[in-house]
Design a protein around this motif. Sequence first.
Motif, PDB file in Angstrom:
ATOM      1  N   SER A  26       0.834  -1.216   0.000  1.00  0.00           N
ATOM      2  CA  SER A  26       0.000   0.000   0.000  1.00  0.00           C
ATOM      3  C   SER A  26       0.860   1.252   0.000  1.00  0.00           C
ATOM      4  CB  SER A  26      -0.938   0.003   1.204  1.00  0.00           C
ATOM      5  OG  SER A  26      -1.854  -1.062   1.111  1.00  0.00           O
ATOM      6  N   ASP A  27       1.910   1.259   0.813  1.00  0.00           N
ATOM      7  CA  ASP A  27       2.820   2.411   0.840  1.00  0.00           C
ATOM      8  C   ASP A  27       3.470   2.620  -0.521  1.00  0.00           C
ATOM      9  OD1 ASP A  27       2.212   2.809   3.507  1.00  0.00           O
ATOM     10  OD2 ASP A  27       4.111   1.964   4.254  1.00  0.00           O
ATOM     11  N   SER A  28       3.903   1.531  -1.135  1.00  0.00           N
ATOM     12  CA  SER A  28       4.544   1.622  -2.442  1.00  0.00           C
ATOM     13  C   SER A  28       3.555   2.092  -3.512  1.00  0.00           C
ATOM     14  CB  SER A  28       5.148   0.266  -2.814  1.00  0.00           C
ATOM     15  OG  SER A  28       6.018   0.399  -3.889  1.00  0.00           O
ATOM     16  N   ILE A  29       2.321   1.627  -3.448  1.00  0.00           N
ATOM     17  CA  ILE A  29       1.278   2.063  -4.386  1.00  0.00           C
ATOM     18  C   ILE A  29       1.081   3.568  -4.270  1.00  0.00           C
ATOM     19  CG2 ILE A  29      -1.214   2.006  -4.848  1.00  0.00           C
ATOM     20  CD1 ILE A  29      -1.062  -1.026  -4.039  1.00  0.00           C
ATOM     21  N   ARG A  30       0.958   4.064  -3.048  1.00  0.00           N
ATOM     22  CA  ARG A  30       0.778   5.513  -2.845  1.00  0.00           C
ATOM     23  C   ARG A  30       1.958   6.292  -3.413  1.00  0.00           C
ATOM     24  NH1 ARG A  30      -0.616   3.704   2.114  1.00  0.00           N
ATOM     25  NH2 ARG A  30      -2.836   3.439   2.410  1.00  0.00           N
ATOM     26  N   ASP A  31       3.177   5.808  -3.189  1.00  0.00           N
ATOM     27  CA  ASP A  31       4.362   6.486  -3.728  1.00  0.00           C
ATOM     28  C   ASP A  31       4.324   6.542  -5.245  1.00  0.00           C
ATOM     29  OD1 ASP A  31       5.271   6.773  -1.126  1.00  0.00           O
ATOM     30  OD2 ASP A  31       6.759   5.157  -1.272  1.00  0.00           O
ATOM     31  N   VAL A  32       3.982   5.439  -5.886  1.00  0.00           N
ATOM     32  CA  VAL A  32       3.930   5.399  -7.354  1.00  0.00           C
ATOM     33  C   VAL A  32       2.848   6.346  -7.863  1.00  0.00           C
ATOM     34  CG1 VAL A  32       3.381   3.967  -9.356  1.00  0.00           C
ATOM     35  CG2 VAL A  32       4.885   3.087  -7.575  1.00  0.00           C
ATOM     36  N   LEU A  33       1.684   6.335  -7.229  1.00  0.00           N
ATOM     37  CA  LEU A  33       0.594   7.203  -7.681  1.00  0.00           C
ATOM     38  C   LEU A  33       0.934   8.676  -7.518  1.00  0.00           C
ATOM     39  CD1 LEU A  33      -2.516   5.252  -6.340  1.00  0.00           C
ATOM     40  CD2 LEU A  33      -1.714   5.399  -8.705  1.00  0.00           C
ATOM     41  N   GLU A  34       1.677   9.023  -6.486  1.00  0.00           N
ATOM     42  CA  GLU A  34       2.063  10.417  -6.273  1.00  0.00           C
ATOM     43  C   GLU A  34       3.141  10.870  -7.242  1.00  0.00           C
ATOM     44  OE1 GLU A  34       3.234  10.966  -2.198  1.00  0.00           O
ATOM     45  OE2 GLU A  34       1.253  10.427  -1.452  1.00  0.00           O
ATOM     46  N   ASP A  35       4.101   9.981  -7.553  1.00  0.00           N
ATOM     47  CA  ASP A  35       5.273  10.374  -8.337  1.00  0.00           C
ATOM     48  C   ASP A  35       5.145  10.174  -9.836  1.00  0.00           C
ATOM     49  OD1 ASP A  35       6.465  11.059  -5.983  1.00  0.00           O
ATOM     50  OD2 ASP A  35       7.667   9.245  -5.823  1.00  0.00           O
ATOM     51  N   SER A  36       4.182   9.388 -10.283  1.00  0.00           N
ATOM     52  CA  SER A  36       4.108   9.076 -11.703  1.00  0.00           C
ATOM     53  C   SER A  36       2.888   9.723 -12.346  1.00  0.00           C
ATOM     54  CB  SER A  36       4.091   7.563 -11.897  1.00  0.00           C
ATOM     55  OG  SER A  36       2.962   7.026 -11.254  1.00  0.00           O
ATOM     56  N   ARG A  37       2.959   9.851 -13.656  1.00  0.00           N
ATOM     57  CA  ARG A  37       1.902  10.550 -14.376  1.00  0.00           C
ATOM     58  C   ARG A  37       0.887   9.632 -15.033  1.00  0.00           C
ATOM     59  NH1 ARG A  37       6.662  13.394 -16.141  1.00  0.00           N
ATOM     60  NH2 ARG A  37       6.907  15.154 -14.751  1.00  0.00           N
ATOM     61  N   GLU A  38       1.311   8.495 -15.530  1.00  0.00           N
ATOM     62  CA  GLU A  38       0.390   7.648 -16.286  1.00  0.00           C
ATOM     63  C   GLU A  38       0.779   6.185 -16.159  1.00  0.00           C
ATOM     64  OE1 GLU A  38       2.176   7.675 -20.696  1.00  0.00           O
ATOM     65  OE2 GLU A  38       1.437   9.609 -20.010  1.00  0.00           O
ATOM     66  N   GLY A  39      -0.128   5.329 -16.538  1.00  0.00           N
ATOM     67  CA  GLY A  39       0.137   3.901 -16.526  1.00  0.00           C
ATOM     68  C   GLY A  39      -0.489   3.203 -15.335  1.00  0.00           C
ATOM     69  N   ASP A  40      -0.864   1.967 -15.573  1.00  0.00           N
ATOM     70  CA  ASP A  40      -1.500   1.159 -14.540  1.00  0.00           C
ATOM     71  C   ASP A  40      -0.452   0.434 -13.699  1.00  0.00           C
ATOM     72  OD1 ASP A  40      -3.901   1.984 -15.640  1.00  0.00           O
ATOM     73  OD2 ASP A  40      -4.178   0.162 -16.812  1.00  0.00           O
ATOM     74  N   LEU A  41      -0.889  -0.017 -12.532  1.00  0.00           N
ATOM     75  CA  LEU A  41      -0.021  -0.729 -11.601  1.00  0.00           C
ATOM     76  C   LEU A  41      -0.457  -2.179 -11.502  1.00  0.00           C
ATOM     77  CD1 LEU A  41      -0.410   2.332 -10.390  1.00  0.00           C
ATOM     78  CD2 LEU A  41       0.779   1.358  -8.466  1.00  0.00           C
ATOM     79  N   LEU A  42       0.498  -3.075 -11.451  1.00  0.00           N
ATOM     80  CA  LEU A  42       0.260  -4.487 -11.193  1.00  0.00           C
ATOM     81  C   LEU A  42       0.989  -4.820  -9.907  1.00  0.00           C
ATOM     82  CD1 LEU A  42      -0.714  -7.343 -11.927  1.00  0.00           C
ATOM     83  CD2 LEU A  42       1.327  -7.568 -13.373  1.00  0.00           C
ATOM     84  N   VAL A  43       0.225  -5.247  -8.904  1.00  0.00           N
ATOM     85  CA  VAL A  43       0.781  -5.551  -7.593  1.00  0.00           C
ATOM     86  C   VAL A  43       0.656  -7.048  -7.360  1.00  0.00           C
ATOM     87  CG1 VAL A  43       0.665  -5.047  -5.120  1.00  0.00           C
ATOM     88  CG2 VAL A  43      -0.002  -3.289  -6.788  1.00  0.00           C
ATOM     89  N   PHE A  44       1.789  -7.711  -7.160  1.00  0.00           N
ATOM     90  CA  PHE A  44       1.769  -9.141  -6.864  1.00  0.00           C
ATOM     91  C   PHE A  44       1.604  -9.326  -5.365  1.00  0.00           C
ATOM     92  CE2 PHE A  44       3.863  -9.185 -10.967  1.00  0.00           C
ATOM     93  CZ  PHE A  44       3.264 -10.277 -11.571  1.00  0.00           C
ATOM     94  N   LEU A  45       0.676 -10.189  -4.995  1.00  0.00           N
ATOM     95  CA  LEU A  45       0.461 -10.528  -3.590  1.00  0.00           C
ATOM     96  C   LEU A  45       0.438 -12.046  -3.471  1.00  0.00           C
ATOM     97  CD1 LEU A  45      -2.157  -7.779  -2.750  1.00  0.00           C
ATOM     98  CD2 LEU A  45       0.165  -7.943  -1.848  1.00  0.00           C
ATOM     99  N   PRO A  46       0.767 -12.582  -2.284  1.00  0.00           N
ATOM    100  CA  PRO A  46       0.911 -14.033  -2.147  1.00  0.00           C
ATOM    101  C   PRO A  46      -0.348 -14.849  -2.415  1.00  0.00           C
ATOM    102  CG  PRO A  46       1.916 -12.924  -0.284  1.00  0.00           C
ATOM    103  CD  PRO A  46       1.189 -11.886  -1.079  1.00  0.00           C
ATOM    104  N   GLY A  47      -1.512 -14.350  -2.065  1.00  0.00           N
ATOM    105  CA  GLY A  47      -2.702 -15.170  -2.230  1.00  0.00           C
ATOM    106  C   GLY A  47      -3.983 -14.370  -2.233  1.00  0.00           C
ATOM    107  N   GLU A  48      -5.095 -15.096  -2.348  1.00  0.00           N
ATOM    108  CA  GLU A  48      -6.414 -14.467  -2.425  1.00  0.00           C
ATOM    109  C   GLU A  48      -6.735 -13.641  -1.182  1.00  0.00           C
ATOM    110  OE1 GLU A  48      -9.561 -17.221  -3.410  1.00  0.00           O
ATOM    111  OE2 GLU A  48      -8.170 -18.387  -4.647  1.00  0.00           O
TER     112      GLU A  48
END
Length: 171
Positions: A26-48
Motif C-alpha cells: 500500500s505504501d509503495s502504491i501511494r508512492d507510485v501514484l504520487e510520483d508518476s503521471r500515467e500507466g496502470d499498476l500491477l501488484v503481486f500478492l501471495p494469495g487471495e
Amino acid sequence: LVEIQYQGLQESRIDSGEYTVIDAASDSIRDVLEDSREGDLLVFLPGEREIREASLALRRASLKGREVLPLYSRLSHVEQDRVFQPHGGRRIVLATNVAETSITVPGIRYVIDPGLARVSRYSIRAKVQQLPIEPVSQASARQRAGRCGRISEGACFRLYSEEDFEKRAEF
C-alpha cells in the motif's frame, strides 16, 4: 526498458507483525501514484486473502480516479476479463502469481513485487497439502518485472533488498 528499484523492507518489522506485506505494498502504491503521471499498476500478492485485504484497504483509502481490480485464478471469467477491458483513469491490479506468466495485462507500466508467493507443498510427515508463503525465485522475480514496460518504459519496485534477491534460488 524496465527500471528495477529495490525497496529493502525491514523483514524484522514484517516478521513481528507490526508491518505487513499489505502495508508495504500500500505504501509503495501511494508512492507510485504520487510520483508518476500515467500507466496502470500491477501488484503481486501471495494469495487471495492478501488480495481481498489489500483491495478493501485501497477502496477505503478512496483513491480518486483509481480502479482496484483483483486477479486470481478462482475468480469467474467475467471478473478476470475486467482487467482486459478498455478503461479511463488508472487501474491498480492486485494479482497472484497467475499474472507472472499466464497472462499479459495491458497498460501495466509499474509492478510492485513483494517477492512472495503461496506455493503448494505436500507434507509427507503430516500427509496434507499445505500452501505456505515463500520467497519467489530469481527467475520468477524477473518474470514479474517483465510484466511492465511491454509497450513503453516501466518500473518494477521490489519490496526487498538486492542482497535478498541475490540469495534466492535461481529457479
